[in-house]
Design a protein around this motif. Structure first.
Motif, PDB file in Angstrom:
ATOM      1  N   PHE A 118       4.482  11.214   6.708  1.00 54.03           N
ATOM      2  CA  PHE A 118       3.210  10.696   7.213  1.00 54.03           C
ATOM      3  C   PHE A 118       3.394   9.275   7.757  1.00 54.03           C
ATOM      4  O   PHE A 118       3.996   8.421   7.095  1.00 54.03           O
ATOM      5  CB  PHE A 118       2.157  10.687   6.107  1.00 54.03           C
ATOM      6  CG  PHE A 118       1.986  12.024   5.432  1.00 54.03           C
ATOM      7  CD1 PHE A 118       1.535  13.118   6.140  1.00 54.03           C
ATOM      8  CD2 PHE A 118       2.306  12.178   4.091  1.00 54.03           C
ATOM      9  CE1 PHE A 118       1.387  14.355   5.521  1.00 54.03           C
ATOM     10  CE2 PHE A 118       2.161  13.404   3.458  1.00 54.03           C
ATOM     11  CZ  PHE A 118       1.702  14.503   4.180  1.00 54.03           C
ATOM     12  N   ILE A 125       1.750   5.698   9.061  1.00 55.58           N
ATOM     13  CA  ILE A 125       0.579   4.826   8.933  1.00 55.58           C
ATOM     14  C   ILE A 125       0.741   3.632   9.871  1.00 55.58           C
ATOM     15  O   ILE A 125       1.727   2.893   9.782  1.00 55.58           O
ATOM     16  CB  ILE A 125       0.409   4.309   7.490  1.00 55.58           C
ATOM     17  CG1 ILE A 125       0.248   5.480   6.511  1.00 55.58           C
ATOM     18  CG2 ILE A 125      -0.788   3.374   7.389  1.00 55.58           C
ATOM     19  CD1 ILE A 125       0.194   5.052   5.056  1.00 55.58           C
ATOM     20  N   ASN A 141      -4.339   8.936  -0.488  1.00 53.15           N
ATOM     21  CA  ASN A 141      -3.481   8.425  -1.563  1.00 53.15           C
ATOM     22  C   ASN A 141      -3.807   9.100  -2.891  1.00 53.15           C
ATOM     23  O   ASN A 141      -2.910   9.518  -3.637  1.00 53.15           O
ATOM     24  CB  ASN A 141      -3.664   6.911  -1.720  1.00 53.15           C
ATOM     25  CG  ASN A 141      -2.977   6.103  -0.631  1.00 53.15           C
ATOM     26  OD1 ASN A 141      -2.154   6.628   0.118  1.00 53.15           O
ATOM     27  ND2 ASN A 141      -3.316   4.834  -0.536  1.00 53.15           N
ATOM     28  N   ILE A 180       6.708   8.531   3.692  1.00 50.02           N
ATOM     29  CA  ILE A 180       5.725   7.716   4.402  1.00 50.02           C
ATOM     30  C   ILE A 180       6.455   6.596   5.131  1.00 50.02           C
ATOM     31  O   ILE A 180       7.427   6.043   4.613  1.00 50.02           O
ATOM     32  CB  ILE A 180       4.705   7.087   3.429  1.00 50.02           C
ATOM     33  CG1 ILE A 180       3.750   8.151   2.864  1.00 50.02           C
ATOM     34  CG2 ILE A 180       3.891   5.987   4.101  1.00 50.02           C
ATOM     35  CD1 ILE A 180       2.789   7.612   1.815  1.00 50.02           C
ATOM     36  N   TYR A 198      -0.935   9.890   9.115  1.00 54.42           N
ATOM     37  CA  TYR A 198      -1.621   9.915   7.815  1.00 54.42           C
ATOM     38  C   TYR A 198      -3.130  10.078   7.990  1.00 54.42           C
ATOM     39  O   TYR A 198      -3.820  10.594   7.106  1.00 54.42           O
ATOM     40  CB  TYR A 198      -1.321   8.622   7.065  1.00 54.42           C
ATOM     41  CG  TYR A 198      -1.420   8.721   5.549  1.00 54.42           C
ATOM     42  CD1 TYR A 198      -0.990   9.844   4.851  1.00 54.42           C
ATOM     43  CD2 TYR A 198      -1.926   7.643   4.806  1.00 54.42           C
ATOM     44  CE1 TYR A 198      -1.063   9.912   3.469  1.00 54.42           C
ATOM     45  CE2 TYR A 198      -1.994   7.697   3.426  1.00 54.42           C
ATOM     46  CZ  TYR A 198      -1.563   8.835   2.762  1.00 54.42           C
ATOM     47  OH  TYR A 198      -1.629   8.896   1.387  1.00 54.42           O
TER      48      TYR A 198
END
Length: 442
Positions: free
Chosen positions: A8, A10, A52, A70, A243
């Protein structure tokens, strides 16, 4: 055994305020603080924080067998620290489980790998230091901005100490081959690669809530059955997504969170496991090589760079920005360097894209500007002021080589002064001690 590798991304840029021509030379603050705070807090509330929490619950429920990766840009972390520190707290909790791997990327989410190897290396180093500081992990796998990859970038990354990267499984480099294996770079055979499966990734990130999609609605059971039905030789399924898929790109009412919560159970029932990028590349041998002479990305059907550098406006702004990179590296001005970081984010060039702008596509909806031309004019006004500030410190009349020589001399003089000050302090201390010893005690 088949393995799913979730990764993911971010990122949020620092958006620029409306900066007009008459602001140049008068106003050196470029950012729309209200928008940046508002957008970050909104996305945090509906996406980052619940995502999260959901992923942490899945890790705990399956006792660490559910794993993923991530990567988060430095500019996003800078904003989270100010506007949404609870997101960082949640990421720290995920890191402490041992089931989440943080990847390296450029601090600015920049396109520096395409034009400035020194800047590229500096940004990756800075971002990895930030990851180590916040999440107590030293990244082992590199994910370049927008999954941009080429033979040259593989060589640069290897020289920086990386032997593992993730990128896009574009048809133009794979042809008939499947992305569901570990590959290596033809140009740098010591560089292992995980390539994104665009179909399985986009089924979730783009098509999940599309009522016109023939596979709608997508259930966890159906999705896992597709993976289980692939050839027995295909063992690695790289599902790489933004994300913000959770709660923002795919809103909560679409059922995206419930889908993700159910997915691990159906996977484990089919004997499918989850793993992180570094674990997969440590345990699987490459089945072949890929040659990427021209850079690819994970954007659009073309999987090229046209989203950021596809027109004259973008190329002009891009080249103008990096023409001053040598002088920025010589600067010690903290504010100047921070502006340099924020102005490099790929988003600024993305907003200038004319691809699909007039068809009302989702891409144009992410831009804070009315048109690509407004984005270009605003950015170039900011860049003009920024360049003037750089030139005020390092005039054009002095070339880079001469400037570097002068600054080296200055820095050497500073070190010499510090050395002499240290020696003087030592001598004064010794003299004071001798004086104390000679002074009679009454």
């Amino acid at each position: 055994m088949k393995t799913i590798c979730f990764y993911f991304q971010i990122h949020q840029p620092y958006r620029l305020k409306r900066y007009r021509f008459f602001n140049i030379g008068r106003d050196h603050y470029y950012y729309d603080d209200y928008s940046n705070e508002d957008i970050m807090q909104q996305i945090a509330a509906r996406s980052f924080i619940p995502a999260n929490r959901m992923l942490l619950d899945l890790i705990n429920t399956y006792k660490g067998k559910f794993k993923f990766a991530i990567s988060v840009s430095g500019v996003a972390l800078d904003q989270m620290e100010v506007y949404a520190p609870e997101v960082i707290d949640g990421l720290k909790e995920l890191s402490r489980t041992g089931a989440v791997e943080f990847l390296a990327e450029t601090y600015s989410h920049s396109l520096s790998s395409l034009i400035d190897p020194v800047e590229f290396q500096s940004q990756v180093q800075q971002q990895t230091q930030k990851i180590k500081l916040l999440f107590d992990q030293k990244p082992k796998v590199l994910r370049n901005t927008e999954m941009i990859f080429s033979d040259d970038i593989a060589e640069m990354a290897y020289n920086m100490g990386y032997t593992k990267m993730v990128s896009e499984g574009a048809k133009l480099i794979l042809s008939w081959r499947s992305p569901n294996y570990v590959y290596k770079s033809e140009n740098q055979p010591n560089m292992k690669l995980l390539l994104r499966n665009s179909q399985f990734s986009d089924d979730i990130s783009l098509r999940f809530s599309d009522y016109t999609w023939k596979e709608y609605p997508l259930t966890a059971e159906k999705y896992i059955s597709w993976i289980a039905a692939t050839s027995p030789q295909e063992e690695v399924f790289n599902i790489f997504m933004n994300y913000e898929t959770f709660g923002n790109l795919q809103p909560a009412h679409s059922g995206i969170f419930e889908f993700m919560k159910a997915l691990p159970k159906f996977a484990f029932d089919k004997g499918i496991e989850f793993s992180t990028p570094s674990q997969i590349m440590d345990t699987h041998k490459p089945v072949g090589t890929v040659s990427v002479p021209l850079a690819i990305s994970w954007s659009d059907e073309e999987r090229d760079l046209s989203r950021w550098l596809g027109n004259k406006l973008q190329k002009s702004a891009f080249n103008t920005l990096y023409e001053i990179s040598e002088r920025i590296r010589l600067a010690n001005d903290r504010r100047l360097k921070k502006d340099w970081q924020y102005l490099q984010s790929s988003d600024h060039f993305y907003y200038m894209s004319t691809k699909h702008f007039y068809d009302g596509s989702m891409h144009s909806k992410f831009s804070p500007y009315q048109s690509p031309y407004d984005a270009f004019n605003n950015y170039m006004n900011v860049l003009s002021d920024f360049i003037d500030r750089v030139k005020a410190q390092f005039p054009d009349s002095v070339d880079n080589e001469e400037l570097n020589s002068l600054l080296t001399t200055i820095h050497n003089q500073e070190r010499e002064i510090k050395k002499l000050q240290s020696e003087l302090k030592k001598v004064l201390t010794e003299n004071e001690e001798k004086l104390v010893e000679k002074t009679p005690v009454k």
